[in-house]
Scaffold this motif. Structure first.
Motif, short mmCIF file in Angstrom:
data_model
loop_
_atom_site.label_atom_id
_atom_site.label_comp_id
_atom_site.label_asym_id
_atom_site.label_seq_id
_atom_site.Cartn_x
_atom_site.Cartn_y
_atom_site.Cartn_z
N CYS A 1 -17.78 -34.27 60.59
CA CYS A 1 -16.63 -33.44 60.94
C CYS A 1 -17.01 -31.97 60.77
N ILE A 2 -16.76 -31.17 61.80
CA ILE A 2 -17.03 -29.73 61.78
C ILE A 2 -15.71 -28.99 61.72
N VAL A 3 -15.59 -28.02 60.81
CA VAL A 3 -14.36 -27.25 60.63
C VAL A 3 -14.68 -25.76 60.67
N ASN A 4 -14.13 -25.05 61.64
CA ASN A 4 -14.15 -23.59 61.65
C ASN A 4 -12.81 -23.15 61.08
N CYS A 5 -12.84 -22.52 59.91
CA CYS A 5 -11.61 -22.23 59.17
C CYS A 5 -11.35 -20.74 59.06
N ALA A 6 -11.67 -19.96 60.10
CA ALA A 6 -11.45 -18.51 60.07
C ALA A 6 -9.97 -18.21 59.85
N ILE A 7 -9.68 -17.38 58.86
CA ILE A 7 -8.30 -17.00 58.56
C ILE A 7 -7.83 -15.90 59.49
N VAL A 8 -8.63 -14.84 59.66
CA VAL A 8 -8.26 -13.79 60.61
C VAL A 8 -8.44 -14.36 62.02
N ALA A 9 -7.35 -14.38 62.79
CA ALA A 9 -7.35 -15.04 64.09
C ALA A 9 -7.80 -14.13 65.21
N THR A 10 -7.78 -12.83 65.00
CA THR A 10 -8.10 -11.87 66.05
C THR A 10 -9.39 -11.14 65.72
N ALA B 1 -5.91 -6.08 69.21
CA ALA B 1 -4.86 -5.70 70.14
C ALA B 1 -3.59 -6.50 69.84
N GLY B 2 -2.47 -5.80 69.70
CA GLY B 2 -1.21 -6.46 69.38
C GLY B 2 -1.03 -6.73 67.90
N GLY B 3 -2.00 -6.29 67.08
CA GLY B 3 -1.90 -6.48 65.64
C GLY B 3 -2.73 -7.64 65.15
N ARG B 4 -3.16 -7.54 63.91
CA ARG B 4 -3.96 -8.60 63.29
C ARG B 4 -3.08 -9.83 63.04
N ARG B 5 -3.60 -10.98 63.42
CA ARG B 5 -2.89 -12.24 63.20
C ARG B 5 -3.74 -13.14 62.30
N LEU B 6 -3.07 -13.97 61.51
CA LEU B 6 -3.75 -14.81 60.55
C LEU B 6 -3.52 -16.29 60.84
N ASN B 7 -4.52 -17.09 60.53
CA ASN B 7 -4.42 -18.55 60.60
C ASN B 7 -4.13 -19.12 59.22
N LYS B 8 -3.72 -20.38 59.21
CA LYS B 8 -3.58 -21.11 57.95
C LYS B 8 -4.94 -21.60 57.48
N PRO B 9 -5.09 -21.84 56.17
CA PRO B 9 -6.24 -22.60 55.70
C PRO B 9 -6.22 -24.00 56.32
N ILE B 10 -7.38 -24.60 56.47
CA ILE B 10 -7.48 -25.97 56.97
C ILE B 10 -7.78 -26.89 55.80
N VAL B 11 -6.98 -27.91 55.65
CA VAL B 11 -7.12 -28.88 54.57
C VAL B 11 -7.80 -30.14 55.11
N VAL B 12 -8.82 -30.60 54.41
CA VAL B 12 -9.56 -31.80 54.83
C VAL B 12 -9.44 -32.85 53.74
N ASP B 13 -8.96 -34.02 54.11
CA ASP B 13 -8.98 -35.18 53.22
C ASP B 13 -10.21 -36.01 53.58
N LEU B 14 -11.12 -36.14 52.62
CA LEU B 14 -12.42 -36.76 52.89
C LEU B 14 -12.74 -37.76 51.78
N ASP B 15 -13.26 -38.92 52.15
CA ASP B 15 -13.73 -39.88 51.17
C ASP B 15 -15.11 -39.46 50.69
N LEU B 16 -15.26 -39.27 49.37
CA LEU B 16 -16.53 -38.90 48.77
C LEU B 16 -16.89 -39.92 47.69
N PRO B 17 -18.20 -40.04 47.37
CA PRO B 17 -18.63 -41.04 46.39
C PRO B 17 -18.06 -40.80 45.00
N ILE B 18 -17.68 -41.89 44.34
CA ILE B 18 -17.21 -41.83 42.96
C ILE B 18 -18.42 -41.85 42.04
N TRP B 19 -18.43 -40.99 41.04
CA TRP B 19 -19.58 -40.92 40.15
C TRP B 19 -19.41 -41.75 38.89
N ARG B 20 -18.17 -42.04 38.49
CA ARG B 20 -17.95 -42.76 37.22
C ARG B 20 -18.58 -44.14 37.27
#
Length: 402
Positions: free
Chosen positions: A369-378, A383-402
């Motif tokens: 999975c590739i995620v480009n998570c740029a917050i500044v959208a412009t 032009a027209g003012g700086r606009r912002l994006n939301k953070p991107i949240v990723v739910d991912l299965d990762l190995p358990i170490w215990r």
């Protein structure tokens, strides 16, 4: 005759990763999660005051692990670049590069990566108790006079004012061949070529071709990037099994709630729940019959490092245009008589590819999975003012170490 070593699929658990990049001095509300990743361009021009404010914001964020890399605008963190060109920024008020870097390297809550890797183990009793190996790199193809740059290769080569580089400077291929096979998560400032790297006013894809090739070899579960503001989004890449490289499919994620005013999180759900198709990216591990002495250090706790390319930048054609990611506009022009050269350059060490490890990766990790998570959208001049994006949240299965 020796018996074959049995293999097992490591058990995994959901880990929530909040991804941001290209904040350029902005502070946004961060959703809750286990891990925070910032993929570079914390600032506009990397001054001490800019970095201090950004790092204080990140240090206050409530995450068990916080991983940060620099970007091309965080110029004081690239000591060689700043020694050569720093006097042309910050109204000629020279910043202390070492002091700026120490803000990150001395942080007790931030893991700062600069073309190296480490293993993160989440140990909070209330957390997922997972672990992952992450590689982070600030480098991106040159576009004007900014830090951590290298000569672009591939279809867009020469399109943005680059010139031939010294033979002593690592090539794009050398840089990205140094990514270890062992990683679970890759964090780079630049996106790979043709993935989350489009810009409406440029016909060509703006990502790095050699990074795209490296992805096909390493196949991380998650690749977090930024740099191209308009490329914000996520893609799920399906790889050809048994062959390095070889993309056989791409699925584009559509943000169900892109509006910053919406209370809903921008979630990329890669786990099995509610009918979702989980990311097909498991590891097959050899099952050892030897128990590790608990009093001995776990080798996975030791950072895995590669040699950082120490760039001495080469003269470029002066640019009078803003780059597609340049928030405050173009940097100063390089003088035609620049003395920048290859003196003291450290070459990138290519990581040898273990055939058995390669075959294991080619036969187990089918998707990334590739995620480009740029917050500044412009892009500058906004032009027209700086606009912002939301953070991107990723739910991912990762190995358990215990």
């Amino acid at each position: 005759m020796a018996s074959s070593t049995p293999s097992i699929i490591r058990p995994t658990r959901r880990t929530r990763i909040v991804c941001i990049s290209d904040t350029h001095n902005c502070t946004v509300k961060l959703p809750k999660g286990d891990v925070l990743i910032h993929a570079g361009d914390l600032t506009n021009q990397g001054s001490f005051s800019e970095l201090s404010k950004s790092i204080q914001w990140l240090e206050k964020a409530d995450f068990e692990a916080k991983i940060v890399i620099a970007g091309n605008h965080d110029i004081s963190l690239d000591s060689n670049f700043y020694a050569e060109y720093g006097q042309r920024f910050h109204n000629q008020e020279q910043q202390d590069s070492a002091r700026c870097l120490a803000l990150l390297t001395s942080s007790r809550t931030i893991t700062y990566l600069c073309h190296n890797s480490t293993t993160i183990r989440l140990q909070d009793p209330k957390g997922p108790a997972t672990e992952f190996t992450v590689f982070g790199s600030p480098f991106s193809p040159r576009n004007g006079v900014w830090a951590f740059g290298y000569e672009r290769s591939g279809p867009a080569s020469g399109a943005m004012g680059e010139v031939s580089t010294s033979k002593a400077e690592p090539s794009a291929a050398e840089i990205w061949n140094s990514i270890p096979m062992s990683i679970d998560i890759l964090v780079t400032h630049t996106p790979p070529y043709a993935h989350c790297d489009s810009c409406p006013d440029r016909p060509e894809a703006l990502g790095c071709v050699e990074l795209q090739k490296a992805l096909g070899r390493v196949r991380p579960r998650l690749h977090v990037c930024g740099h191209v503001h308009h490329g914000r989004g996520s893609e799920r890449v399906t790889w050809e099994m048994g062959t390095p490289g070889g993309e056989v499919g791409v699925e584009r994620w559509e943000d169900p709630s892109p509006d910053l005013s919406s209370a809903k999180i921008s979630l990329v759900d890669l786990i099995s729940r509610g009918g979702n198709r989980p990311l097909d990216s498991h590891d097959v591990a050899a099952q050892s019959t030897v128990s590790r002495n608990p009093s001995m250090p776990d080798p996975s706790d030791s950072p895995r490092k590669t040699t950082l390319p120490q760039f001495h930048t080469q003269p470029l054609r002066p640019t009078g245009q803003a780059g597609w990611d340049d928030d405050p506009g173009p940097g100063p022009s390089r003088p035609s008589n620049s003395s920048a050269g290859p003196k003291g350059l450290d070459r990138v060490n290519s990581v040898p590819t273990d055939p058995a490890e390669t075959l294991s990766r080619m036969g187990s990790r089918r998707e990334s999975c590739i995620v480009n998570c740029a917050i500044v959208a412009t892009s500058w001049p906004h032009a027209g003012g700086r606009r912002l994006n939301k953070p991107i949240v990723v739910d991912l299965d990762l190995p358990i170490w215990r």
